[in-house]
Design a protein around this motif. Structure first.
Motif, mmCIF file in Angstrom:
data_model
loop_
_atom_site.group_PDB
_atom_site.id
_atom_site.type_symbol
_atom_site.label_atom_id
_atom_site.label_comp_id
_atom_site.label_asym_id
_atom_site.label_seq_id
_atom_site.Cartn_x
_atom_site.Cartn_y
_atom_site.Cartn_z
ATOM 1 N N ILE A 47 41.438 48.970 42.264
ATOM 2 C CA ILE A 47 40.921 48.696 43.600
ATOM 3 C C ILE A 47 40.916 50.016 44.366
ATOM 4 C CG2 ILE A 47 41.314 47.441 45.739
ATOM 5 C CD1 ILE A 47 40.479 45.621 43.486
ATOM 6 N N THR A 70 34.278 43.245 45.374
ATOM 7 C CA THR A 70 34.953 42.070 44.818
ATOM 8 C C THR A 70 34.684 40.864 45.723
ATOM 9 O OG1 THR A 70 36.991 42.465 46.041
ATOM 10 C CG2 THR A 70 36.793 43.526 43.888
ATOM 11 N N LYS A 90 36.072 47.684 43.739
ATOM 12 C CA LYS A 90 36.726 48.059 42.492
ATOM 13 C C LYS A 90 36.020 49.275 41.917
ATOM 14 C CE LYS A 90 34.281 44.859 39.448
ATOM 15 N NZ LYS A 90 34.409 43.777 38.482
#
Length: 65
Positions: A49, A17, A23
């Motif tokens: 996440i 990210t 992620k």
């Protein structure tokens, strides 16, 4: 010093990210879907996440992401 190889399996499963976290998709959405409810399948589509405990290993597997 030689370049480090990226783990291709991890590259297909994780994306970095903008803030540097990773992620990932949720599991349990590949097969035997007929017995799972529509609500359950819909919630499994979302991204999560990765856990902070796994980030050190992920940085090693994905050095250039």
């Amino acid at each position: 010093m030689p370049k480090i190889k990226t783990n291709r399996g991890a590259a297909k499963r994780f994306k970095r990210t903008a803030t540097g976290r990773f992620k990932r998709s949720q599991g349990y959405l590949n097969h035997i879907l007929t017995k799972k409810s529509t609500k359950r399948k819909r919630h499994l589509r979302g991204q999560l996440i990765a856990e902070p405990a796994d980030e050190k290993a992920l940085r090693r597997l994905l050095p250039y992401s």
